[in-house]
Design a protein around this motif. Structure first.
Motif, PDB file in Angstrom:
ATOM      1  N   TYR A  96      -1.624   6.884   6.367  1.00  0.00           N
ATOM      2  CA  TYR A  96      -1.716   5.425   6.278  1.00  0.00           C
ATOM      3  C   TYR A  96      -0.732   4.745   7.225  1.00  0.00           C
ATOM      4  CZ  TYR A  96      -1.518   0.720   4.407  1.00  0.00           C
ATOM      5  OH  TYR A  96      -1.537  -0.649   4.289  1.00  0.00           O
ATOM      6  N   VAL A  97       0.493   5.235   7.278  1.00  0.00           N
ATOM      7  CA  VAL A  97       1.509   4.597   8.120  1.00  0.00           C
ATOM      8  C   VAL A  97       1.168   4.747   9.599  1.00  0.00           C
ATOM      9  CG1 VAL A  97       3.927   4.749   8.841  1.00  0.00           C
ATOM     10  CG2 VAL A  97       3.356   4.729   6.412  1.00  0.00           C
ATOM     11  N   ARG A  98       0.564   5.852   9.995  1.00  0.00           N
ATOM     12  CA  ARG A  98       0.162   5.986  11.397  1.00  0.00           C
ATOM     13  C   ARG A  98      -0.903   4.957  11.762  1.00  0.00           C
ATOM     14  NH1 ARG A  98       0.954  11.528  10.491  1.00  0.00           N
ATOM     15  NH2 ARG A  98      -1.266  11.967  10.099  1.00  0.00           N
ATOM     16  N   PHE A  99      -1.875   4.760  10.858  1.00  0.00           N
ATOM     17  CA  PHE A  99      -2.873   3.725  11.093  1.00  0.00           C
ATOM     18  C   PHE A  99      -2.210   2.348  11.132  1.00  0.00           C
ATOM     19  CE2 PHE A  99      -5.682   0.440   9.471  1.00  0.00           C
ATOM     20  CZ  PHE A  99      -6.820   0.602  10.252  1.00  0.00           C
ATOM     21  N   ALA A 100      -1.297   2.097  10.187  1.00  0.00           N
ATOM     22  CA  ALA A 100      -0.624   0.797  10.123  1.00  0.00           C
ATOM     23  C   ALA A 100       0.178   0.526  11.388  1.00  0.00           C
ATOM     24  CB  ALA A 100       0.282   0.729   8.899  1.00  0.00           C
ATOM     25  N   THR A 101       0.786   1.540  11.959  1.00  0.00           N
ATOM     26  CA  THR A 101       1.574   1.352  13.182  1.00  0.00           C
ATOM     27  C   THR A 101       0.701   0.869  14.328  1.00  0.00           C
ATOM     28  OG1 THR A 101       3.127   3.081  12.482  1.00  0.00           O
ATOM     29  CG2 THR A 101       3.130   2.477  14.802  1.00  0.00           C
ATOM     30  N   ALA A 147       0.824  -1.206   0.000  1.00  0.00           N
ATOM     31  CA  ALA A 147       0.000   0.000   0.000  1.00  0.00           C
ATOM     32  C   ALA A 147       0.860   1.258   0.000  1.00  0.00           C
ATOM     33  CB  ALA A 147      -0.924  -0.022   1.220  1.00  0.00           C
ATOM     34  N   GLY A 148       1.926   1.268   0.789  1.00  0.00           N
ATOM     35  CA  GLY A 148       2.809   2.422   0.811  1.00  0.00           C
ATOM     36  C   GLY A 148       3.464   2.668  -0.531  1.00  0.00           C
ATOM     37  N   ALA A 149       3.856   1.586  -1.218  1.00  0.00           N
ATOM     38  CA  ALA A 149       4.452   1.747  -2.543  1.00  0.00           C
ATOM     39  C   ALA A 149       3.460   2.350  -3.521  1.00  0.00           C
ATOM     40  CB  ALA A 149       4.948   0.397  -3.048  1.00  0.00           C
ATOM     41  N   ALA A 150       2.191   1.949  -3.418  1.00  0.00           N
ATOM     42  CA  ALA A 150       1.173   2.519  -4.292  1.00  0.00           C
ATOM     43  C   ALA A 150       0.953   3.997  -3.992  1.00  0.00           C
ATOM     44  CB  ALA A 150      -0.141   1.746  -4.128  1.00  0.00           C
ATOM     45  N   LEU A 151       1.003   4.367  -2.732  1.00  0.00           N
ATOM     46  CA  LEU A 151       0.751   5.752  -2.354  1.00  0.00           C
ATOM     47  C   LEU A 151       1.890   6.685  -2.749  1.00  0.00           C
ATOM     48  CD1 LEU A 151      -0.869   5.284   1.174  1.00  0.00           C
ATOM     49  CD2 LEU A 151      -1.997   6.076  -0.902  1.00  0.00           C
ATOM     50  N   VAL A 152       3.133   6.229  -2.626  1.00  0.00           N
ATOM     51  CA  VAL A 152       4.268   7.116  -2.933  1.00  0.00           C
ATOM     52  C   VAL A 152       4.853   6.870  -4.313  1.00  0.00           C
ATOM     53  CG1 VAL A 152       4.837   7.266  -0.483  1.00  0.00           C
ATOM     54  CG2 VAL A 152       6.016   5.582  -1.904  1.00  0.00           C
ATOM     55  N   GLY A 153       4.292   5.908  -5.072  1.00  0.00           N
ATOM     56  CA  GLY A 153       4.732   5.695  -6.439  1.00  0.00           C
ATOM     57  C   GLY A 153       6.033   4.961  -6.581  1.00  0.00           C
ATOM     58  N   ALA A 154       6.382   4.108  -5.614  1.00  0.00           N
ATOM     59  CA  ALA A 154       7.624   3.339  -5.685  1.00  0.00           C
ATOM     60  C   ALA A 154       7.324   1.908  -6.117  1.00  0.00           C
ATOM     61  CB  ALA A 154       8.345   3.358  -4.348  1.00  0.00           C
TER      62      ALA A 154
END
Length: 515
Positions: A259-264, A130-137
């Motif tokens: 997203y990362v705060r929720f994931a944490t 999900a993080g890769a999709a959000l930041v385009g990596a």
């Protein structure tokens, strides 16, 4: 009133729920940068991080409002077109609102997918995707390293093989984007919060080993976020790698941060459960024999599987006076810490009774039943105790609500005929006759708990038949090894994932081969 299209109105209805889930009550104000009304609606350059194609980007965009000079030039170029008419009032705001709602809907979908993960490894993998999709990596890695030092410590990669992770681990950690978050206060709650490395090879003083690894693996930029909140503390850091110089936009960084705060928080809950299960497994292992005794004339082997909540199935083997051997299996009702503690007390008590009067298994179980009724009145237990005389290959056993042992040999595979009896703690006074039988040289006695039958999912009769067929099918080359016999029975009776260590039912299996 704004005339919002129906596709936007559908998203607006989900906005309160998304805001509650993400904790972004002031999402609109936080999201819109002052003085940059068109930044988030402008098309993103090809190599600058954009939301991946797997996550739909906001489709609501609007052309920039032309300036006075731009309008004059357009009128001069197209005199027949007449005067330029700007967009109707509210169109820009409507389009901006649609973009915000689309972003929040995307976050809602991603957090829903993450919330459905119930294993730590699966959650870490979903976080990276999900993080890769959000930041385009395209690639990334997450380093789990809780600052309380209790672990577990692990590294999970996305688009990176084990060898690639090995290469990255040879780089001094402080030179990597995530390393600056793990080793400094930046990764702590309230710290700097992110590390952006838009062009590694253009940096002055780039670590030589980092340069070498980046060239080898083919990445040129990095972006990292800490896995930390005030409630969860610092759990680690996540980083994403770009194939060419790039960096996420302000909008993408904001979405990724939410997203990362929720994931944490989700990872913290899974981490707590993982630690509890590991603790329960350790306690369970300590309550069972760490190794089986060596008794002349008998070879022993044991196998067990513990359920996710920890259960009360146990086994034991102890040397007794006069070169005898005591074998026992049993199960306490319930699951969790209470059942494990009761199992430990029951097993320790049975060992004491076996030393004092092991030659009379009925007396051993009678004493155990009295103890259970006085100390654990709300629990029941099944148990089987066998007094073995290896020199004579003779066994005397008694059972309390327990399944009969299984004899496995060259000429026979059969269940030992035992009397029907109630479990311990169910009657005001337990009593059942003992059974005595002899074992031929080379035969193996299998003692097992009911979890072995229950895990099959079959009826009792079919489960017994399945166990009998598995024991009868043990290859002749394996019959000299009780451990191999136990493994074959487990694989045959519990194929596929039925033998998983996290199955619902506990399983204990004790094999004794008489020479």
């Amino acid at each position: 009133m704004l005339d919002i299209p129906s596709r936007v109105r559908v998203h607006v209805e989900t906005l309160p729920a998304v805001q509650n889930d993400m904790g972004v009550c002031d999402a609109f104000e936080q999201y819109a940068p002052v003085g940059k009304p068109d930044a988030m609606n402008a098309p993103h350059p090809a190599k600058v991080a954009g939301i991946d194609s797997t996550v739909p980007a906001p489709a609501h965009t609007v052309a920039p409002v032309p300036t006075a000079s731009g309008a004059a030039q357009a009128a001069a170029a197209h005199p027949a077109a007449g005067p330029h008419h700007p967009h109707p009032p509210g169109t820009l705001l409507q389009d901006r609102l649609a973009g915000w709602v689309s972003d929040l809907t995307t976050l809602h979908e991603l957090t829903e997918r993450l919330a459905r993960t119930n294993a730590l490894d699966a959650a870490l993998t979903e976080l990276l995707r999900a993080g890769a999709a959000l930041v385009g990596a395209r690639r990334g890695l997450v380093v789990l390293e809780p600052d309380d030092g209790l672990g577990p410590d692990t590294t999970v990669g996305l688009g990176l093989a084990r060898a690639d992770l090995g290469h990255i681990e040879t780089v001094p950690r402080g030179a990597m984007p995530y390393g600056a978050l793990l080793d400094t206060a930046a990764g702590l709650p309230g710290g700097a919060g992110e590390v952006v490395r838009p062009d590694l090879f253009a940096e002055e003083g780039l670590d030589a080993r980092h340069r070498e690894v980046a060239a080898r693996l083919g990445y040129a930029a990095g972006y990292a976020l800490p896995l930390s909140t005030e409630a969860a503390g610092r759990l680690g850091a996540a980083g994403w790698l770009y194939d060419e110089p790039a960096e996420p936009t302000e909008r993408q960084r904001h979405l990724a941060g939410l997203y990362v705060r929720f994931a944490t928080e989700h990872l913290a809950r899974l981490l707590e459960g993982e630690r509890t299960r590991a603790c329960m497994a350790t306690v369970y292992e300590e309550l069972l024999p760490s190794r089986l005794p060596r008794v002349p004339g008998v070879q022993l082997a044991a196998r067990h599987r513990t359920g996710p909540r920890g259960g009360g199935d146990w086994y034991d083997a102890l040397p007794l006076p006069d070169a005898a051997l005591g074998l026992a299996v049993g199960s306490v009702t319930g699951a969790g810490p209470g059942a494990v503690a009761a199992m430990g007390r029951l097993r320790a008590s049975l060992r004491a009774y076996a030393v004092m009067e092991g030659e009379d298994p009925v007396a051993v179980l009678s004493d155990l039943e009295l103890l259970l009724r006085l100390t654990e009145p709300a629990r029941c237990a099944t148990a089987l105790f066998a007094y073995c005389e290896p020199a004579l290959r003779r066994i005397t056993l008694a059972g309390a609500g327990h399944s009969p042992p299984l004899l496995v040999g060259e000429r026979r595979t059969e269940y030992v005929e035992t009397s029907v009896s109630a479990p311990l703690g169910m009657l005001s006074c337990w009593e059942a006759p003992s059974v005595e039988f002899e074992v031929a040289a080379g035969e193996t006695v299998l003692l097992y708990t009911d979890g072995l039958l229950h895990r099959t999912g079959d009826s009792v009769d079919r489960a017994f038949a399945r166990l009998h067929a598995a024991a009868a099918a043990v290859p002749r080359a394996l019959r000299h090894d009780p451990g191999a016999i136990a493994d074959h029975v487990l694989r045959t009776v519990l194929p596929d994932d039925l033998d998983a260590t996290d199955g619902v039912e506990d399983v204990a299996l004790l094999a004794a081969r008489f020479e």
